[in-house]
Design a protein around this motif. Sequence first.
Motif: not given
Length: 99
Positions: A51-56
Amino acid sequence: MDITLLYFDSCPSWKTVAQRLATITAERADIAVTHHLVESIEDAERLEFHGSPSILVNGEDVFADADAPVGLSCRVYQTPAGPAGAPTIEQLQAVLPPA
């Protein structure tokens, strides 16, 4: 440290996360942020996009939910104020290693 912001255009919350990350990186020269547009279901599956937003952070989804489906959907974050489309600045700072 490398942060990747995965998003798709139809979800407006990625812009909020981008602004919050810009605020954080203004004070942290050790952080490089890359924006990555997820354009298709195939991209979502390849990237394990939940899903948006995803933070890596350094390649790890720091807000991962193992039960979240992979696909082009808007992500929901649990914040102190309740469910939201983006984590708070404080939540983002908490998942980052110290400088």
